[in-house]
Scaffold this active site. Sequence first.
Site, mmCIF file in Angstrom:
data_model
loop_
_atom_site.group_PDB
_atom_site.id
_atom_site.type_symbol
_atom_site.label_atom_id
_atom_site.label_comp_id
_atom_site.label_asym_id
_atom_site.label_seq_id
_atom_site.Cartn_x
_atom_site.Cartn_y
_atom_site.Cartn_z
ATOM 1 N N ASP A 8 35.366 76.746 38.417
ATOM 2 C CA ASP A 8 34.013 76.328 38.785
ATOM 3 C C ASP A 8 33.121 77.558 38.874
ATOM 4 O O ASP A 8 33.610 78.687 39.004
ATOM 5 C CB ASP A 8 34.071 75.605 40.134
ATOM 6 C CG ASP A 8 32.697 75.223 40.644
ATOM 7 O OD1 ASP A 8 31.964 74.529 39.926
ATOM 8 O OD2 ASP A 8 32.356 75.646 41.766
ATOM 9 N N ASP A 10 29.204 77.642 40.498
ATOM 10 C CA ASP A 10 28.356 77.738 41.691
ATOM 11 C C ASP A 10 29.157 77.433 42.956
ATOM 12 O O ASP A 10 29.765 76.378 43.086
ATOM 13 C CB ASP A 10 27.175 76.765 41.576
ATOM 14 C CG ASP A 10 25.970 77.235 42.376
ATOM 15 O OD1 ASP A 10 26.124 78.152 43.205
ATOM 16 O OD2 ASP A 10 24.877 76.695 42.167
#
Length: 256
Positions: A8, A10
């Site tokens: 991932d 953010d």
Amino acid sequence: MYKGYLIDLDGTIYMGKERIPAGEAFVHELQKRAIPYLFVTNNTTRTPQSVQEMLANHFNIETPLETIYTASLATIDYMKEKNLGNTVYVIGEEGLKSAIFKAGYVENKENPAYVVVGLDWQVDYEKFATATLAIQKGAHFIGTNPDLNIPTERGLLPGAGSLVALIEAATRVEPVFIGKPNQIIMDKAVEKLGFEKKDLLMVGDNYLTDIRAGIDNGIPSLLVTTGFTKSSEVADLPIPPTHVVESLAEWDFDAD
């Protein structure tokens, strides 16, 4: 030792506009060890090219374009497989719209084959109304991702899932979600890296999306508590992640 990493962005590698140095170092170590990785992001506001530029210019991460797989790209892959037509109404930012239109789809506000809803910073009532009416006429309802919130330097702001929920309530039609934790994006991501699921590690900060993406799809997971899911919540999680760290600096690449 995992053969490949699904990561991932953010809340994991950076937080809004703020750097997470341990996240940067984590990617650099993957590159140093020549371990394959793929950034799998639910963010549809940016094109893969702009994500690549942002990582290089603001977060000290140089990465090939093919290592970035967004929910926008996964949405297009899904639409092509569904093959319902080439008309669409999109609620979203330029990263989503440009990708869809570049793929050959054309806008139709009255009777589109698809309604696609992602995060839109300029969303208004008329956009919601247009999408609602199109879905009531039979358009296939797609939510790019179910994130109710997005982690930023300001705090947790409304995410695409919040916009989708409004239209779902107005139409009483359940959307097809593309992004994490759903199978659609994860199957494509696994296919791109080319390893068995047991040999991959899903790394992220959000239990509801990143970690459930691993759990629900048979992929080992690493929760880092730098973003959405906090350390204080870990003990009460219904199904624990495979691994939990407070910082990616703690991760041992040589551990089983």
